[in-house]
Design a protein around this motif. Structure first.
Motif, mmCIF file in Angstrom:
data_model
loop_
_atom_site.group_PDB
_atom_site.id
_atom_site.type_symbol
_atom_site.label_atom_id
_atom_site.label_comp_id
_atom_site.label_asym_id
_atom_site.label_seq_id
_atom_site.Cartn_x
_atom_site.Cartn_y
_atom_site.Cartn_z
ATOM 1 N N GLU A 207 0.823 -1.221 0.000
ATOM 2 C CA GLU A 207 0.000 0.000 0.000
ATOM 3 C C GLU A 207 0.853 1.266 0.000
ATOM 4 O OE1 GLU A 207 -2.660 -3.154 0.786
ATOM 5 O OE2 GLU A 207 -0.834 -2.676 1.932
ATOM 6 N N ILE A 208 2.018 1.176 0.610
ATOM 7 C CA ILE A 208 2.874 2.358 0.779
ATOM 8 C C ILE A 208 4.321 2.004 0.465
ATOM 9 C CG2 ILE A 208 3.787 4.043 2.438
ATOM 10 C CD1 ILE A 208 0.904 4.522 2.003
ATOM 11 N N VAL A 209 5.000 2.885 -0.287
ATOM 12 C CA VAL A 209 6.458 2.870 -0.397
ATOM 13 C C VAL A 209 6.964 4.190 0.163
ATOM 14 C CG1 VAL A 209 8.465 2.848 -1.923
ATOM 15 C CG2 VAL A 209 6.500 1.381 -2.440
ATOM 16 N N VAL A 210 7.865 4.125 1.139
ATOM 17 C CA VAL A 210 8.501 5.324 1.686
ATOM 18 C C VAL A 210 9.902 5.417 1.099
ATOM 19 C CG1 VAL A 210 9.283 6.517 3.761
ATOM 20 C CG2 VAL A 210 7.169 5.167 3.816
ATOM 21 N N ASP A 211 10.171 6.522 0.376
ATOM 22 C CA ASP A 211 11.434 6.622 -0.356
ATOM 23 C C ASP A 211 12.197 7.898 0.002
ATOM 24 O OD1 ASP A 211 13.548 6.424 -2.066
ATOM 25 O OD2 ASP A 211 12.399 6.702 -3.904
ATOM 26 N N PRO A 212 13.188 7.797 0.888
ATOM 27 C CA PRO A 212 14.075 8.933 1.143
ATOM 28 C C PRO A 212 15.335 8.912 0.275
ATOM 29 C CG PRO A 212 14.430 7.269 2.806
ATOM 30 C CD PRO A 212 13.421 6.700 1.837
ATOM 31 N N VAL A 213 15.390 7.968 -0.679
ATOM 32 C CA VAL A 213 16.622 7.728 -1.434
ATOM 33 C C VAL A 213 16.565 8.307 -2.846
ATOM 34 C CG1 VAL A 213 18.191 5.959 -2.310
ATOM 35 C CG2 VAL A 213 17.075 5.631 -0.094
ATOM 36 N N GLY A 214 15.474 8.043 -3.579
ATOM 37 C CA GLY A 214 15.389 8.485 -4.966
ATOM 38 C C GLY A 214 16.255 7.630 -5.869
ATOM 39 N N GLY A 215 16.715 8.227 -6.962
ATOM 40 C CA GLY A 215 17.592 7.504 -7.871
ATOM 41 C C GLY A 215 16.850 6.518 -8.748
ATOM 42 N N ASP A 216 17.567 5.491 -9.229
ATOM 43 C CA ASP A 216 17.038 4.622 -10.275
ATOM 44 C C ASP A 216 16.102 3.534 -9.761
ATOM 45 O OD1 ASP A 216 18.829 2.966 -8.995
ATOM 46 O OD2 ASP A 216 20.188 2.741 -10.711
ATOM 47 N N ARG A 217 15.843 3.482 -8.477
ATOM 48 C CA ARG A 217 14.909 2.474 -7.957
ATOM 49 C C ARG A 217 13.456 2.945 -8.012
ATOM 50 N NH1 ARG A 217 16.880 1.924 -1.815
ATOM 51 N NH2 ARG A 217 18.889 2.109 -2.855
ATOM 52 N N PHE A 218 13.233 4.174 -8.432
ATOM 53 C CA PHE A 218 11.905 4.768 -8.308
ATOM 54 C C PHE A 218 10.856 4.046 -9.154
ATOM 55 C CE2 PHE A 218 8.604 7.985 -8.811
ATOM 56 C CZ PHE A 218 8.455 8.408 -7.500
ATOM 57 N N THR A 219 11.199 3.707 -10.381
ATOM 58 C CA THR A 219 10.226 3.027 -11.245
ATOM 59 C C THR A 219 9.790 1.704 -10.647
ATOM 60 O OG1 THR A 219 11.074 4.091 -13.248
ATOM 61 C CG2 THR A 219 9.820 2.060 -13.532
ATOM 62 N N ASP A 220 10.731 0.940 -10.100
ATOM 63 C CA ASP A 220 10.364 -0.324 -9.470
ATOM 64 C C ASP A 220 9.559 -0.103 -8.193
ATOM 65 O OD1 ASP A 220 11.287 -2.036 -11.376
ATOM 66 O OD2 ASP A 220 13.156 -2.551 -10.363
ATOM 67 N N SER A 221 9.739 1.037 -7.554
ATOM 68 C CA SER A 221 8.884 1.360 -6.408
ATOM 69 C C SER A 221 7.434 1.495 -6.859
ATOM 70 C CB SER A 221 9.344 2.655 -5.739
ATOM 71 O OG SER A 221 10.575 2.484 -5.080
ATOM 72 N N LEU A 222 7.211 2.174 -7.966
ATOM 73 C CA LEU A 222 5.853 2.293 -8.513
ATOM 74 C C LEU A 222 5.286 0.920 -8.867
ATOM 75 C CD1 LEU A 222 6.207 5.403 -10.863
ATOM 76 C CD2 LEU A 222 4.871 5.277 -8.757
ATOM 77 N N ARG A 223 6.127 0.070 -9.417
ATOM 78 C CA ARG A 223 5.683 -1.267 -9.814
ATOM 79 C C ARG A 223 5.416 -2.181 -8.611
ATOM 80 N NH1 ARG A 223 10.337 -1.663 -14.480
ATOM 81 N NH2 ARG A 223 9.119 -0.775 -16.208
ATOM 82 N N SER A 224 5.884 -1.760 -7.451
ATOM 83 C CA SER A 224 5.679 -2.557 -6.239
ATOM 84 C C SER A 224 4.326 -2.294 -5.590
ATOM 85 C CB SER A 224 6.777 -2.231 -5.208
ATOM 86 O OG SER A 224 8.057 -2.490 -5.713
ATOM 87 N N LEU A 225 3.615 -1.277 -6.072
ATOM 88 C CA LEU A 225 2.393 -0.843 -5.404
ATOM 89 C C LEU A 225 1.196 -1.727 -5.718
ATOM 90 C CD1 LEU A 225 2.583 3.030 -5.939
ATOM 91 C CD2 LEU A 225 3.018 1.791 -3.805
ATOM 92 N N ALA A 226 0.343 -1.889 -4.719
ATOM 93 C CA ALA A 226 -0.990 -2.448 -4.934
ATOM 94 C C ALA A 226 -1.880 -1.352 -5.536
ATOM 95 C CB ALA A 226 -1.571 -2.907 -3.601
ATOM 96 N N PHE A 228 -4.321 1.600 -5.779
ATOM 97 C CA PHE A 228 -4.549 2.697 -4.837
ATOM 98 C C PHE A 228 -3.369 2.923 -3.894
ATOM 99 C CE2 PHE A 228 -8.776 0.825 -5.713
ATOM 100 C CZ PHE A 228 -9.296 1.868 -6.464
ATOM 101 N N GLY A 229 -2.231 2.286 -4.174
ATOM 102 C CA GLY A 229 -1.043 2.490 -3.369
ATOM 103 C C GLY A 229 -0.365 3.804 -3.698
ATOM 104 N N ARG A 230 0.610 4.183 -2.865
ATOM 105 C CA ARG A 230 1.266 5.463 -3.064
ATOM 106 C C ARG A 230 2.744 5.392 -2.679
ATOM 107 N NH1 ARG A 230 -2.823 4.381 -0.153
ATOM 108 N NH2 ARG A 230 -2.888 4.784 2.076
ATOM 109 N N VAL A 231 3.555 6.069 -3.468
ATOM 110 C CA VAL A 231 4.965 6.261 -3.160
ATOM 111 C C VAL A 231 5.107 7.614 -2.479
ATOM 112 C CG1 VAL A 231 7.296 6.531 -4.075
ATOM 113 C CG2 VAL A 231 5.757 4.857 -5.099
ATOM 114 N N LEU A 232 5.712 7.622 -1.299
ATOM 115 C CA LEU A 232 5.909 8.845 -0.535
ATOM 116 C C LEU A 232 7.342 9.320 -0.730
ATOM 117 C CD1 LEU A 232 4.080 7.709 2.738
ATOM 118 C CD2 LEU A 232 3.123 8.822 0.709
#
Length: 321
Positions: A207-226, A228-232
């Motif tokens: 449901e939630i990805v918390v990202d204080p890092v950024g960089g090239d992992r961001f797209t996979d963070s979006l792909r990890s969401l259920a 209605f999920g959100r990347v913070l």
């Protein structure tokens, strides 16, 4: 008094401990004898003139502290001798500091000064991230990047205290142990974290990805969401600001949510005190207990800053005057 000063904008090596005049409290300020100060990534940025505000050298460094009130304005709710934590704009790496009343909070007896110095930035950021911007609910799956760092361990502890399941993303087995000690239910390595998160959630996603890092992992963070999920988006310690192809948001019914705690909290009087009231029960119970990797005297501030600059820190680093 002794104070860590940025004398030129050349990075951590360009800080010096100097004897400077003690500050005097202005109207609406609390004068605090500092017992400990937390070291943060923005402090490193300030040594290079790369932060959002850019004071001219020389200037006092440090933005969070814990200590004992020496003087406080009448009606402030504080008195001489009170134990407090505080978020200051600058000057926390000093023996004495002045802080606006609205940015000072009472430190429970159960919390040490060292731990108290680690609370204002990371734990108030964690609260704003999860409770306000993330709308986390009990039972949510929360994926935390940089989970062994200061923000990551704070988010992990608070998410668990709120009844969420925490999946910690780390870069090594040693950092996995730190994340587990902070309360993570599961840990996964950066390489392959998307597939691991899907597997751990039965294919649903988080449901939630918390990202204080950024960089090239961001797209996979979006792909990890259920759905209605959100990347913070909390920060960019990787140094690279990612971009979003918004069709991914449309197709997945997902969100990217900005998290800028400091700018919001400082613009809304009383906001920090309200957040602190929410955190106090968890602080007193021990559910929120900052992970401190190392402590240094003021004289070794440059060494402490270099550890953060070189990504060699787990949890928090503390300076002691």
């Amino acid at each position: 008094m002794r104070s860590v000063q940025v004398v030129r904008l050349d990075g951590p090596a360009a800080v010096e401990v100097r004897e400077v005049e003690e500050p005097a409290a202005a109207d609406g300020q609390v004068l605090v004898d500092v017992r400990a100060a937390g070291v943060n990534f923005p402090d490193v940025l300030l040594t290079r003139g790369l932060y959002q505000y850019k004071p001219d050298p020389p200037f006092g460094l440090g933005s969070e502290l814990a200590g004992v009130v020496r003087e406080a304005p009448a009606g402030s709710g504080f008195a001489a001798g009170d134990r407090v934590a505080a978020f200051s704009t600058y000057g926390a790496f000093s023996e004495v500091a002045t802080v606006a009343v609205d940015q000072v909070v009472p430190l429970p007896d159960e919390v040490s000064f060292d731990a108290g110095a680690c609370l204002p930035m990371n734990y108030l950021t964690a609260h704003f991230t999860l409770a306000v911007r993330g709308r986390v609910r009990e039972g949510d799956d929360v994926l935390v990047h940089g989970a062994a760092g200061g923000v990551g361990t704070a988010v992990t502890q608070l998410a668990r205290a709120m009844g969420a399941r925490v999946i910690a993303v780390v870069s090594s087995d040693a950092k996995a142990e730190v994340a587990k000690a902070a309360g993570a239910h599961d840990t996964v390595l950066v390489d392959g974290f998307k597939d691991a998160a899907r597997e751990l959630t039965g294919g649903k996603g988080v449901e939630i990805v918390v990202d204080p890092v950024g960089g090239d992992r961001f797209t996979d963070s979006l792909r990890s969401l259920a759905p209605f999920g959100r990347v913070l988006v909390v920060g960019f310690t990787a140094g690279e600001i990612p971009t979003v192809r918004v069709n991914r948001l449309l197709l997945g019914n997902t969100e990217v949510v900005g998290v800028a705690w400091g700018g919001y909290a400082l613009a809304h009087e009383g906001y920090i005190h309200g957040q602190w009231a929410d955190l106090l029960p968890h602080l007193r119970s021990g559910a929120l207990d900052p992970v401190i990797s190392q402590t240094f005297p003021l004289e070794k501030a440059a060494e402490a800053l270099a550890l953060i600059d070189e990504r060699r820190v787990t949890g928090k680093v503390v300076l002691q005057p």
